[in-house]
Structure formats: structure tokens, C-alpha cells
Design a protein around this motif. Structure first.
Motif, PDB file in Angstrom:
ATOM      1  N   GLU A 135      -5.338   0.220 -10.092  1.00 27.02           N
ATOM      2  CA  GLU A 135      -6.386   1.029  -9.446  1.00 27.02           C
ATOM      3  C   GLU A 135      -6.028   2.512  -9.476  1.00 27.02           C
ATOM      4  N   TYR A 136      -4.759   2.796  -9.255  1.00 30.45           N
ATOM      5  CA  TYR A 136      -4.303   4.197  -9.233  1.00 30.45           C
ATOM      6  C   TYR A 136      -4.093   4.766 -10.645  1.00 30.45           C
ATOM      7  N   VAL A 158       3.036   6.253  -7.395  1.00 31.02           N
ATOM      8  CA  VAL A 158       1.992   7.158  -7.892  1.00 31.02           C
ATOM      9  C   VAL A 158       2.497   8.607  -7.843  1.00 31.02           C
ATOM     10  N   GLU A 218       1.899   3.941  -3.403  1.00 31.25           N
ATOM     11  CA  GLU A 218       1.676   5.397  -3.366  1.00 31.25           C
ATOM     12  C   GLU A 218       2.954   6.167  -3.715  1.00 31.25           C
ATOM     13  N   LEU A 271       0.828  -1.203   0.000  1.00 30.93           N
ATOM     14  CA  LEU A 271       0.000   0.000   0.000  1.00 30.93           C
ATOM     15  C   LEU A 271       0.866   1.259   0.000  1.00 30.93           C
ATOM     16  N   ASP A 312      -1.553  -4.759  -9.224  1.00 28.53           N
ATOM     17  CA  ASP A 312      -2.983  -4.574  -8.932  1.00 28.53           C
ATOM     18  C   ASP A 312      -3.277  -3.153  -8.490  1.00 28.53           C
ATOM     19  N   TYR A 313      -2.510  -2.712  -7.506  1.00 31.45           N
ATOM     20  CA  TYR A 313      -2.728  -1.373  -6.947  1.00 31.45           C
ATOM     21  C   TYR A 313      -2.394  -0.287  -7.967  1.00 31.45           C
TER      22      TYR A 313
END
Lengths: 511, 511
Positions: free
Chosen positions: B321-322, B204, B201, B197, B317-318
């Protein structure tokens, strides 16, 4: 929100007080408490008798591991950094308001660039180890690197500012804002201009910044190297002793006359008679009327002093037009230690600050010869500038803040995205991604399944104004709850209107 | 204006082009030309054969005075600083958008704090001279000081950013943005959180900043120390050689496989067989399908590699989503030199940049063990972060700017106060004082009696949008002329309405 931060003045009232949230007091307190612990750690480290013992030089390899910052330095925690950014923004805005350009120079210079520029203080320069390349030193101020920059780039006029860290191996007094690593904010004007025009603007800028920072009443002491030199001449100080006697006078802000006299006579070999004459002068301070009086006396016949007195007369004229004359005090005991000053010198102090205070918080003057030292053909570029000692300002503001109930925010987050049920982490990600794309400041938990109370507590701790709250129920209906963290009110908002709804509420929330 | 500066993206179009003012081109060009001269001076200084000669160590006292900055460092001129401030503001805004707090640490640390953290690169650390106190070194990055800060203050979770200068005694390649003093902008998340997680970020944020800076297409290469360790195991590398072989793999972005293999086998004593097996792996790069393939192979049975592959799968995966998955490339040749990484690692490169390019412009990864090294009880605090190498970004933007006709402003002045006759300096002062009090950015000449053409030329050079023009005539009528510098239109404005009139015109002028 960044905008409001940039524009915010530093009045106490601009920090939000949150008496409505008794239980959640807060990370900022802890951070200040932590800073005190850190300061104590430093102090004990500083007192450690062996750390400066020359006998131990080169024998450090088996030293026990110490978890600390270097002597005389400190970390800045998030609350301090938030304060710092506000102060820097006030200062930068003021420099920019007067048309200054920014430059930056490296933290270290060739050692020879700094050699011979700082008089007795040269011993405080940090050198880098000889690792087989050039001999380097950490910069001691921003003025000498600026002069080197002008000479190297053949720039003959510029109005520039620089904000950067400088280094002095001084005895730190950290509770009074004296560190070995500290920021200076310098504004300087280089160029061949008419008398006192740039000089007056430097002082106007200092007054503007201090007024905006709301630190209370302040005083700008002024004097002039020409007047000091004339005074020394009239008092019978031999020419070759001017610099060292000037250094001694410079200590009058910290030491009583008797000690300074002792240094003059016993250490520096001045006659008692000359010292007594100096004493009579350095007691004087006043306004333009003092200039007129001195012009009538013997010192007024000395060419160097007369030039200085005429300069200060004109300076008062200009200060009056600029509306800052009420802050100015002509003080014959002001000397400034550094070798390079040639004309007006000034120092800004807070009124009501005694010996225990932070000392001068801004200082500077005219140095017309420094650039010429670096120029191959010794062409001089006249310069005048002011340097703000911001660590002392921070120390004052931190003390103000610690005494008040105010809690500045250390994050700018506008909305925190909370889920009330398990397995919604990807949904939180999608919402955050949308908010970030729209430029909104948003966070969500780094736990897959965080407890709702933990999420809301974070919002209150960090003073985040809004929270999005949702579960399966809201998702299935295509809505989200938008919560005002301070009032705990919640409204239901269609998912499609989320960004708009947040913007509207932020516009109506004071943070 | 500050606001618009703060908010401005760095697209070329945000710099104003001024083809309408042919004759006045301009200080910024000169400044760039000057920078080139400076760079050439540096280069010749760098090639100076004796400067690094160990035989000369300690014999520097009679050296000829050199007007230069230290090897591998440079000054920043006003145009460069304006660019820098814009880049820093984009970066700070992005960090703040993700809820980060700012901290700062001193430029030097106790030498022992840095010892043993950087593997083979430790030789690049600058030490301070032993002047009878603590043994100090300049910081090599912002990560180790951050870990020291966490341990010293017993902070177990924080989302923080730092922007500061770091120091490496590396071979400078200044035309490609490689310096010995350079800024890093670091964002890190410390805390015990759920897998990937915080890691996602960080990436990102890097993508967000690079998109905003308009540097063209970019690629985020990812890999994982667990996968590398599993790969080494599967290839038959002895456990104790993992670190040095990892350092060798790290050189694949600059050196061809043959050279790296030579280092592995001849210098580091790896068997040819093991090296050949490594070669087969490091050729692989791809997307999530490559993760699936590897999970099916032998390496997928290795516990460490499997954990890494699972992490990267979740990361993908994350990232999806981002909305940043399109930038990601899983690359088995990515190793990152530093010792302290323990999990995912990543490096951001511009697409289309060959060997002659600036290299990676952001990099980072997970380092779960570093804080524990500093903790008295060896308690670990998991961390992950990203560091932006902004000098390379500046180099790219400076090159873009030099090629374009764009001229960024280096001052923010909104209005320049000009007098057309003699003896009006005090009137100019009164007008400026009023404008400053109102928060307007204003300048006037430092000459008592400047020529009107010189004053207007300054306005055009510095791209100041408005000028006030007056003489005795205007004063006697209680009016002033307000001039649009670009169009040269003038309107007569009552003295009493001056501030209002300026504000109105500024609102309608794009600067």
C-alpha cells in the motif's frame, strides 16, 4: 513550514495562542509540568548525601537501580527541543550571515590535549576510564579542540563556528541554567589581521543574536588582559602571582570584594596594600572617557596597559561604526578565569538580572598563544572568539513560555488523515503515501479502526491545521472532506484535487 | 539561501560545478586532501602496537605529546559539515513529514542503565573514570536512553526522533565509515497499536530518506525474532542457547557459514545436527511466497514462528500500500545482534555493495520489552524503530564528491564588500552593518588596507556570488559597483538602492 520555523524569530508572539480551544489544552503544558518533576527528581538525587562520598568509590556494584539521568544533566522533551531548534537556527543564521564555516570535533580528546589549559578549573574535567587504550577526557569547551584542530591541520586562517556539547564536573544549579552537560555555540576568527577588526565582529555577532532572541536589554562588558596585567604591575602584584590574582578578580561577579580580598591576601599571599590598590581600580567602569582618563594616569604609562587601552579605544571606534556601542561597558573588574586569554575579553549579561539571574550568557576574548602550544614549531596563530551559553538562554525562554499562555508546536504535521468507519486503514495508507510523495507532512492513526473523536482530538492536541475526513460514502463518490481543525469548517474536495486543495489551504493558514 | 540549502536534495547535480574558474580551484579540494592526511595519521596511530597494550595501562604520564584526535574519531572540516547539514536536513524533514517530535538525552547515562542491554557487545561500552560521583558510561545507542526516558517520564505513546552521537570501543575501519564516535538518527514509535502499522511506517521512512539521498538502489532485508526462535526450536537448539546462537547467525553478513558453524558448535556447544538444520534455513530468502511456503512446513506449526510469519505477511501487505514492497527482501539469515528485539527486525543495504562496502546503512526492529525493564512495576510499552547509520552515508557521499568535480560551498556569504583604496575600512563596516541589518549575508576583509586582487580571490575561492567594489571615486558620487563574481560583470548602483539591487541579483543567480 520548516522554512517558517527556520526563519521565525523568538518573539512571544510567534507562538500561537489557542484560546479558542479551551478543552484541548494540551500536551505542551504537560510536558513542562513533567520537566519540573524531572528537575525535582534531579535535585533530590543531587542532595543524596552518599552519591559523592569518596568512601563509596568502587563499591557501587550492589547499588539500587535508580531511574534518573546523571547528576547535572537533563533530557530535552519535544517542546524544549522545538525551542532549542529555533534558538540554534537563529544562531546558525547569524554565524552564516558573517561568512563562518562550520566544523565539528569529537566529544572526547586525548587527556593531554586538555591538560594545562584551564587553570584552576582543570579539576572539573571529566576523564574516561582507563580501559586499556588512550587516556581520554570529555571536552571542557570548544576552544581548545579548535586550537588543536588548527595546529593539526596547519590552518592559519579561518572564520569558523561550532555547536556542541561540553562537560564540566561543576556544582550544577539547574534552575539557573547551569548544567554538567551543556551546549556551547562558538564563533572564532583565526588569522594574522589588523587590530580589533575580528574582535569587533565577534561582539557584533553576539549583539545581533541577542537582539533577535528578544531576551530584553543586554550589556557587553569589556576589559583587556593587557590592562589587567598593567594594573597588577602598578598595584605591586609580583609577576608570578598575576594568574592567580586574576582568577581571584574573576570571582567579583559572584562574591563581594571582602571575600575576594581575603582570597588574595590569606590564600594567595598578596600584601594588603596591593589588594587595596586593586580595589580602587576594579570599582571603575564606564565608556571611552574612562579609557582617556586611565591613559592620563600612572597605569597609562605601563606598556602592557597602554597597548590594552589603545586596543579598547579602537574597539569603541569600530563598535560605533557597527552600531553596537550603546551595549558596551568597559569594566575593570571583568577578568575571565581561563588562562589562555591574551587581549580583549568580554562577557554579555542581561540588564536587570541580579545575583539570582542566569549570569553571563555569552563570553569570549582574544587568545593569541593557544594554537602555538599545539604547534610542533610553536608558530602562533592569533585567534579571537565568542561563545554563547545557550542553556541559560533556554532557561530564560522556557521560563517566559511557562509564564505565558503560548504553546509552541512540537510536531510539524500539516494534515491528519481520519477515517470515520471500520476497515479503511489501507485507504488511509494510500492517501498518506500520496501526500508524502508530494512532500506534505501527514499522519494517520496506528489503529485499524480508530474512533473519529480520538483522531480529531489528536489533531487539536498537536495543533495540526488540517484533517482529511472520509468514509465509504466519500470514497464511492470520489471525494474527501477537508477540515480546518481550528474552525471545524469542512469542505468537500474531489480526490483527484486533494494535494492542490491542501496546499491552497496551508498557504492561507497561519501555524 | 538557507531555505534552498534546507530543501536541497543530495543529487550530485545540486553541487555547483565551476569549470569557468579554472585557476581558482579551491579550498574544498584542499580540505579533502587534508582529510586524507588526517585519516592516514589516524591509521598509523591505530596500528601503533603499544596503544592498546594492557601492560602500559596507568603508565601514560610520561607519554610524548601527540597531535591527534582519539583513536577511531575524526574532526569534520567545513566541506564535510556542509554535506552533513544537508544530510541531516533531509533526514529531519522526513522524520517531521511523518509527525515525529524530537527529544534529546545526555551523552552519558548511569552505567547501570546500560548494563545487560547489549549482549556480547556490552564490552564495547566506554566507561567514565570514577572521580568520586556516580558511575557513568557513554551511550552505546539512542534506543536504551529512549526507553529509559519513556519509563522515567511515564510516557506510553510517542512518535519521536533523536539525532546524536553514540560511542563504541570497536575496531574502527574509518575508510569504510566505521568509527568509535558516530551519529545515529533514530525514529521510533512507542505505543499499544495494531500489528505492523507502526512497523511498516518505520521502513517507509527509511526508504523515503534513502531515495532522497540518491545513494543508488537499496534493499531492506526483513526477518522476525519469532521466526528465528521458531527456527531454533525446530532445529533442536536448546532454549537457553537461543540468544547466543542468534548472535552467531548475526555474523553471517560478515563471515562464511563454515566459520559461523564453528562458533556454534565449538565455542557455543551446539550439536552438529542442529547447526546443519540451521544452515538449511538461513539459505532462504525471497518474497511473500517464501512466507507461504514456510507456513506449510514444520516451522509453520511452531507458534512463535507462525506469529512471526503472519506479522511479515501483513507487513508485506502494508508495504505494498505504501509503495515500498519492491525494496523488501525476507531473509532468514538476518538476526541482528542486540538482545532487546522481540518482533520484526530489518536492515537496509545498498545493492551492489560487496564485502568491501559500508555494510548496512540503517537497521532496527521491534523491542516490546525494553521499557518494561526500566519501569518500577514492569509495565511494558511496545516500541518499534529505525536507526540510520549516517557515518556510512557520509563516507559514500564524500567518496562520490571526491571522484566528481563538484565543489560544495562551505560558506553561505552572498556579498563581499571590497575597497580598492586605503583607509576605507570604516566605510566597509558601515556597508556591512547595513547589509546585516537587512538580513543579507556579507563579509569584508579583516585587514585595514587589503589588496583588491586578494579580496576578489577570496570571493572566487569561497564561491561568493556578488561583490561590492568601491573607492573614493564611487563614494564621492554616491554610488557603488556591484560585481557578479563568476562572470566578472560590474554594474554601477546608487548607494541608496544597494540592498534592493543585491536582492534582485541574488534572485537571478544560482548558487
Amino acid at each position: 513550514m520548516l522554512t517558517s520555523l527556520v526563519r521565525a524569530n523568538l518573539s512571544k508572539s510567534s507562538f500561537r495562542t489557542r484560546t479558542d480551544l479551551g478543552v484541548w489544552r494540551s500536551s505542551s503544558r504537560k510536558l513542562f509540568a513533567m520537566q519540573e518533576v524531572t528537575a525535582k527528581m534531579h535535585d533530590s538525587a543531587i542532595k543524596e548525601p552518599k552519591s559523592g562520598d569518596p568512601a563509596r568509590v568502587g563499591k557501587k556494584k550492589d547499588e539500587k537501580f535508580m531511574l534518573k539521568t546523571a547528576k547535572g544533566t537533563r533530557d530535552q522533551n519535544p517542546v524544549q527541543m522545538a525551542l532549542r531548534e529555533r534558538v540554534f537556527n537563529v544562531i546558525k543564521e547569524s554565524f552564516a550571515r558573517h561568512g563562518a564555516e562550520q566544523i565539528d570535533t569529537p566529544v572526547f580528546e586525548l587527556k593531554q590535549t586538555l591538560t594545562g589549559k584551564y587553570g584552576e578549573d582543570s579539576k572539573l574535567i571529566y576523564d574516561l576510564a582507563d580501559q586499556g587504550g588512550e587516556m581520554l577526557s570529555l571536552r571542557y569547551d570548544l576552544t581548545v579542540p579548535f586550537a588543536r584542530y588548527l595546529a593539526m591541520n596547519k590552518i592559519t586562517n579561518i572564520k569558523r563556528y561550532s555547536i556542541g556539547k561540553v562537560y564540566r564536573r561543576d556544582n550544577p544549579a539547574m534552575t539557573r541554567g547551569r548544567y554538567r552537560e551543556f551546549y556551547q555555540c562558538d564563533f572564532d576568527i583565526a588569522g594574522q589581521y589588523d587590530p580589533m577588526l575580528p574582535d569587533a565582529e565577534c561582539v557584533v555577532i553576539a549583539c545581533e543574536i541577542l537582539s533577535k532572541l528578544n531576551l530584553g536589554e543586554f550589556r557587553v562588558k569589556i576589559n583587556h588582559r593587557g590592562i589587567l596585567n598593567g594594573m597588577f604591575k602598578v598595584c605591586g602584584v609580583p609577576d608570578e602571582k598575576f594568574k592567580e590574582i586574576c582568577s581571584a578578580v574573576d570571582k567579583l561577579d559572584k562574591s563581594p570584594w571582602e571575600e575576594v580580598k581575603k582570597e588574595m591576601c590569606e590564600v594567595k599571599g598578596l600584601s594588603e596594600e596591593a589588594a587595596d590598590k586593586i580595589e580602587a581600580f576594579v570599582k571603575f567602569n564606564g565608556g571611552p572617557e574612562l579609557i582617556e582618563q586611565l591613559l592620563e594616569q600612572d597605569i597609562g604609562k605601563n606598556e602592557s596597559a597602554k597597548k590594552g587601552l589603545d586596543d579598547l579605544k579602537l574597539f569603541y571606534d569600530y563598535a560605533t561604526e557597527y552600531g553596537v556601542e550603546k551595549h558596551i561597558l568597559f569594566d575593570l573588574s571583568l577578568a575571565r578565569g581561563l588562562d589562555y586569554y591574551t587581549g580583549i575579553i568580554y562577557e554579555v549579561q542581561l540588564v536587570g538580572e541580579g545575583e539570582e539571574g542566569v549570569g553571563s550568557i555569552a563570553a569570549g576574548g582574544r587568545y593569541d598563544g593557544l594554537v602555538g602550544i599545539f604547534d610542533a614549531k610553536k608558530r602562533s596563530t592569533p585567534c579571537v572568539g565568542i561563545s554563547l551559553g545557550v542553556e541559560r538562554i533556554f532557561t530564560l525562554l522556557e521560563n517566559q513560555l511557562a509564564e505565558s499562555k503560548a504553546q509552541p508546536r512540537s510536531v510539524q504535521t500539516e494534515v491528519f488523515v481520519c477515517s470515520v468507519q471500520k476497515d479503511l486503514v489501507k485507504e488511509r495508507m494510500r492517501i498518506c503515501a500520496e501526500l508524502w510523495r508530494e512532500g506534505l507532512k501527514a499522519e494517520h492513526s496506528f489503529k485499524n479502526n480508530p474512533k473519529i473523536l480520538v483522531q480529531l482530538q489528536y489533531c487539536e492536541d498537536k495543533q495540526i491545521p488540517l484533517a482529511i475526513v472520509f468514509g465509504e460514502n466519500e470514497l464511492s463518490q470520489g471525494v474527501l472532506k477537508l477540515r480546518n481543525v481550528a474552525t471545524r469548517e469542512e469542505v468537500v474536495v474531489p480526490r483527484a484535487n486533494l494535494v492542490e486543495a491542501i496546499r491552497e489551504r496551508l498557504a492561507n493558514t497561519t501555524v
